[in-house]
Scaffold this active site. Structure first.
Site, short mmCIF file in Angstrom:
data_model
loop_
_atom_site.label_atom_id
_atom_site.label_comp_id
_atom_site.label_asym_id
_atom_site.label_seq_id
_atom_site.Cartn_x
_atom_site.Cartn_y
_atom_site.Cartn_z
N MET A 190 51.94 -35.85 79.80
CA MET A 190 52.70 -36.10 78.62
C MET A 190 51.79 -36.71 77.69
O MET A 190 52.46 -37.27 76.66
CB MET A 190 53.79 -37.00 78.84
N HIS A 223 44.68 -39.80 84.05
CA HIS A 223 44.81 -38.70 83.77
C HIS A 223 43.54 -37.83 83.90
O HIS A 223 43.39 -36.63 84.39
CB HIS A 223 45.16 -38.33 82.24
N GLN A 244 63.41 -35.33 80.56
CA GLN A 244 63.22 -36.59 81.80
C GLN A 244 63.49 -37.66 81.12
O GLN A 244 63.24 -38.53 82.04
CB GLN A 244 61.97 -36.00 82.45
N ARG A 271 52.43 -46.07 79.19
CA ARG A 271 53.23 -47.02 78.95
C ARG A 271 52.68 -48.77 78.84
O ARG A 271 53.22 -49.36 78.12
CB ARG A 271 54.38 -47.27 79.86
P1 AMP Z 1 52.18 -38.52 82.57
O1 AMP Z 1 51.31 -38.27 81.50
O2 AMP Z 1 52.49 -40.06 82.71
O3 AMP Z 1 53.31 -37.79 83.13
O4 AMP Z 1 51.11 -38.49 83.92
C1 AMP Z 1 50.54 -37.11 84.11
C2 AMP Z 1 49.90 -37.20 85.55
O5 AMP Z 1 48.86 -38.20 85.52
C3 AMP Z 1 50.99 -37.46 86.62
O6 AMP Z 1 50.71 -36.56 87.79
C4 AMP Z 1 50.83 -38.94 87.02
O7 AMP Z 1 51.20 -39.24 88.30
C5 AMP Z 1 49.26 -39.11 86.46
N1 AMP Z 1 48.90 -40.32 86.50
C6 AMP Z 1 49.30 -41.22 85.51
N2 AMP Z 1 48.86 -42.48 85.76
C7 AMP Z 1 47.77 -42.32 86.66
C8 AMP Z 1 46.85 -43.31 87.38
N3 AMP Z 1 47.05 -44.56 86.64
N4 AMP Z 1 46.26 -42.95 88.34
C9 AMP Z 1 46.32 -41.53 88.94
N5 AMP Z 1 47.35 -40.57 88.25
C10 AMP Z 1 47.94 -41.33 87.26
#
Ligand code: AMP
Length: 290
Positions: free
Chosen positions: A30, A37, A61, A187
């Site tokens: 996102m 990421h 979501q 966040r």
């Molecule tokens: P998001 O942008 O928050 O939807 O996250 C995108 C992807 O990055 C998802 O698969 C998350 O689980 C992963 N992700 C987010 N934060 C972390 C983190 N601290 N360590 C590993 N993967 C992460």
């Protein structure tokens, strides 16, 4: 790095890569990218080429009372980070492209979506599964990479891929943390300096559980109680839940005897943070990933 905005062009690009016998790796995000990421991107780069990253803040979501409108957006910085990380394609569709008027289908992974985050955020995982299936159909990657940071999400997506016989292998990657243990998250940008200090309490609670498991504790209620006590000592922290569940069924366990997850959701001010620890049984040795 190629920037793609339309589904048709993304499909065409993916079709071409597959026709050339290439292995597409896909990292859905996102945006508001951080080292968590980028660790997924690095893993993808080791196993796949081309690597496709999507940035799409998925309205489905977020509940109406949640932070969709103010979710951090940093497209130009993200684009630069991905370019430097060696990503081949950035897929960044508009909301109207992903959900044209008349869109009606939802994907619901039953049971696994009910507890934990699903209980606190009704409809959240329906939105996640729906967008992830649509993205996987558009990109049709051989591998898709998800972070264990969102452990329930990764479990649900793996189930969906298996139930629907998708041609994509779901790869779950380790949690990336700040030096003081806070799990990286877009966040975290919401936190004030004092909240940022308080936010390490999730890691401290999980670390306490890890320590007790290392000393032989196997009783879930005692571990949960100890984590709750660590959280209670932090005045800015308000827990939504503290649970220990079976890593496959996500059902609560009373005693640690197979792979389990300790999961926390904690509000710090108006920011809601989640974290977890995978507790793995390897022969007779128990291993906690923090
Ligand atoms: P998001 O942008 O928050 O939807 O996250 C995108 C992807 O990055 C998802 O698969 C998350 O689980 C992963 N992700 C987010 N934060 C972390 C983190 N601290 N360590 C590993 N993967 C992460």
């Amino acid at each position: 790095m190629e920037l793609i905005r339309t589904i048709e062009w993304m499909k065409q690009t993916a079709r071409q890569a597959r026709a050339e016998g290439r292995v597409i790796g896909f990292v859905p995000t996102m945006g508001a990218l951080h080292a968590g990421h980028l660790s997924l991107v690095e893993t993808a780069r080791r196993e796949s080429s081309p690597v496709v990253v999507s940035i799409f803040v998925n309205p489905k979501q977020f509940a109406p009372n949640e932070d969709f409108a103010k979710y951090p957006r940093a497209f130009d910085a993200d684009r630069e980070l991905l370019e430097h990380a060696g990503v081949d394609v950035l897929f960044a569709p508009a909301v109207e492209e992903m959900y044209p008027a008349g869109f009606r289908t939802v994907v619901n992974v039953e049971g696994l979506s009910d507890g934990l985050e699903g209980r606190m955020r009704p409809g959240h995982f329906r939105g996640v599964a729906t967008v992830v299936l649509r993205l996987l159909e558009i990109v049709s990657p051989r591998f898709a990479y998800f972070g264990r940071k969102d452990a329930q999400q990764a479990r649900i997506i793996r189930q969906m891929a298996s139930d629907l016989a998708l041609d994509t292998e779901i790869v779950a990657c380790p949690i990336v943390r700040e030096p003081d243990g806070l799990a990286m998250s877009s966040r975290n940008a919401y936190l004030s300096p004092s909240e940022r200090r308080a936010a390490t309490v999730l890691f401290r609670a999980l670390s306490r559980a890890k320590e007790m498991i290392g000393e032989g504790e196997r009783d879930a209620a005692r571990l949960i109680d100890a984590m709750r006590r660590v959280l209670a000592a932090e005045p800015l922290a308000f827990p939504d839940y503290v649970e220990i569940v079976d890593a496959e069924s996500l059902e609560p366990v009373t005693h640690l005897r197979k792979d389990s997850l300790a999961l926390l959701a904690v509000r710090i001010g108006t920011t809601r943070l989640i974290d977890n620890m995978l507790i793995e049984f390897r022969d007779t040795v128990i291993h906690c990933s923090l």
